[in-house]
Write a protein that holds these residues in place. Sequence first.
Motif, PDB file in Angstrom:
ATOM      1  N   SER A 198       0.811  -1.223   0.000  1.00  0.00           N
ATOM      2  CA  SER A 198       0.000   0.000   0.000  1.00  0.00           C
ATOM      3  C   SER A 198       0.844   1.273   0.000  1.00  0.00           C
ATOM      4  O   SER A 198       0.288   2.371  -0.071  1.00  0.00           O
ATOM      5  N   TRP A 199       2.168   1.121   0.074  1.00  0.00           N
ATOM      6  CA  TRP A 199       3.048   2.296   0.133  1.00  0.00           C
ATOM      7  C   TRP A 199       2.936   3.125  -1.143  1.00  0.00           C
ATOM      8  O   TRP A 199       2.962   2.602  -2.248  1.00  0.00           O
ATOM      9  N   GLN A 200       2.804   4.431  -0.985  1.00  0.00           N
ATOM     10  CA  GLN A 200       2.734   5.356  -2.114  1.00  0.00           C
ATOM     11  C   GLN A 200       3.992   6.213  -2.128  1.00  0.00           C
ATOM     12  O   GLN A 200       4.292   6.892  -1.141  1.00  0.00           O
ATOM     13  N   THR A 201       4.708   6.177  -3.232  1.00  0.00           N
ATOM     14  CA  THR A 201       5.948   6.937  -3.351  1.00  0.00           C
ATOM     15  C   THR A 201       5.660   8.303  -3.957  1.00  0.00           C
ATOM     16  O   THR A 201       5.050   8.400  -5.025  1.00  0.00           O
ATOM     17  N   HIS A 202       6.099   9.350  -3.259  1.00  0.00           N
ATOM     18  CA  HIS A 202       5.918  10.717  -3.738  1.00  0.00           C
ATOM     19  C   HIS A 202       7.246  11.459  -3.641  1.00  0.00           C
ATOM     20  O   HIS A 202       7.901  11.431  -2.598  1.00  0.00           O
ATOM     21  N   ILE A 203       7.628  12.111  -4.725  1.00  0.00           N
ATOM     22  CA  ILE A 203       8.793  12.998  -4.699  1.00  0.00           C
ATOM     23  C   ILE A 203       8.303  14.397  -4.356  1.00  0.00           C
ATOM     24  O   ILE A 203       7.426  14.941  -5.026  1.00  0.00           O
ATOM     25  N   SER A 204       8.862  14.955  -3.310  1.00  0.00           N
ATOM     26  CA  SER A 204       8.431  16.278  -2.851  1.00  0.00           C
ATOM     27  C   SER A 204       9.003  17.366  -3.765  1.00  0.00           C
ATOM     28  O   SER A 204      10.193  17.676  -3.708  1.00  0.00           O
ATOM     29  N   GLU A 205       8.166  17.918  -4.619  1.00  0.00           N
ATOM     30  CA  GLU A 205       8.615  18.979  -5.528  1.00  0.00           C
ATOM     31  C   GLU A 205       9.095  20.218  -4.770  1.00  0.00           C
ATOM     32  O   GLU A 205      10.104  20.818  -5.156  1.00  0.00           O
ATOM     33  N   PRO A 206       8.387  20.640  -3.698  1.00  0.00           N
ATOM     34  CA  PRO A 206       8.915  21.775  -2.927  1.00  0.00           C
ATOM     35  C   PRO A 206      10.310  21.507  -2.371  1.00  0.00           C
ATOM     36  O   PRO A 206      11.153  22.415  -2.338  1.00  0.00           O
ATOM     37  N   ALA A 207      10.572  20.266  -1.935  1.00  0.00           N
ATOM     38  CA  ALA A 207      11.892  19.944  -1.385  1.00  0.00           C
ATOM     39  C   ALA A 207      12.963  20.037  -2.464  1.00  0.00           C
ATOM     40  O   ALA A 207      14.075  20.517  -2.210  1.00  0.00           O
ATOM     41  N   VAL A 208      12.648  19.576  -3.679  1.00  0.00           N
ATOM     42  CA  VAL A 208      13.605  19.682  -4.786  1.00  0.00           C
ATOM     43  C   VAL A 208      13.908  21.143  -5.086  1.00  0.00           C
ATOM     44  O   VAL A 208      15.078  21.534  -5.235  1.00  0.00           O
TER      45      VAL A 208
END
Length: 411
Positions: free
Chosen positions: A366-376
């Motif tokens: 159930s894990w959803q991978t998200h790249i944090s655009e604000p962090a980039v």
Amino acid sequence: MWLEYLRIAWSVLRGNLFRSALTIASIVIGAFSIVLMTSLAESGLSTLSRSFEELGGSRLISVWRKNPESMENKQASYSRGLTRLDPPAIKNIPHLLTTISFVSLRHKPLEADNGKRLPGDVVAADAEFLGFFKYKLSEGRGLDDHDLREHARVCVIGSELADSIWGEGENVLGRIVTFSGLHCRIVGRLQKIERWGIGFGWEWNQVLVAPIDTVADHESVMIETGRRLFMLTDGPQNNEIVKRILNAVLLERHHGVDDFSIFDFAKRLSGFYQVFLIMKVIVGLLASISLLVGGVGIMNIMLVSVSERVREIGIRKALGATPADIGRQFVVEAMLLSGFGGGLGAALGMGGTLLGGIVIHHFKPSWQTHISEPAVTVAVVSAVLIGLIFGYWPAKNASELDPVTAIRTNN
């Protein structure tokens, strides 16, 4: 002009490739840490939020027994806590879609018809329990109103619990499980379900669900003192209305004794998300320490670069370059150095997030991978600003050099 600054800066940095790589190492690590840690934290929050939203999220309201705070002297005259007659009395409250009643009995000793004994989580529930918590059947049937009316000795078993008792893939329909003196015939088996990070008193796949009135025949005290109500409203904006009416109805039914507590998930989730946001910011700030360390390294290497290019600076000034031109050149070199490190670190952080997501997803589907655009964005912009700030002093020193003295130097 700026393109010329960039061309010269790139030529200088490429000429000292190994030294440049060592200089930006801290910048790369800092940007990598910011993106990776923030993205993993955001992925965890997204997965947790999705699990809650599948169950209703901020539309959930729960009620359970508590010690009264007012009219305590009347408590002995009436039944304490929630009773089996409370759910029917509140089901017609406006904006209320669904109401279920259940009791969770953790780690009850179970004995199967094959002689195997082990602890399991027994949930005594009404017919709507499985649908409310989005359980699906892999075989057999669920509980129905007839089972509750007739106090039927039937139950539905979780996938992992069934495998633990009879072995993986075995047909369990019709098998018998005994707990608290109740011989319960299995009529349904649940599909494996993923609910990451949330729980309401039982393990999702290690559960045995039986009719609440049937279990009450054998565990009357536990049922009456541990009964919980879960409700689903038609929208979080109506939670307050539902809670006010619910409180009034239950107080009237309990003769003014407030022996129950109402829990609004909308307010708790809002507070949780705020705390999580603060934690995410703190994680980002801790990771950004490496950027500051990298800034010190950039200042140091730029001061060395100025001392090595004193003669070059003198010649350029003699040919007409202004102090501002010289200063901009060194600032651009510092910003290019740190910006490249920030971009590389951010890219590695995104790659690390995707790789980590694949590994975690293998164990937690159930894990959803998200790249944090604000962090980039923050990582790259912060790295460039670090170059600007820490490159200013070396650039100022370079711009203030006397051209005649600079030309005469041996560097």
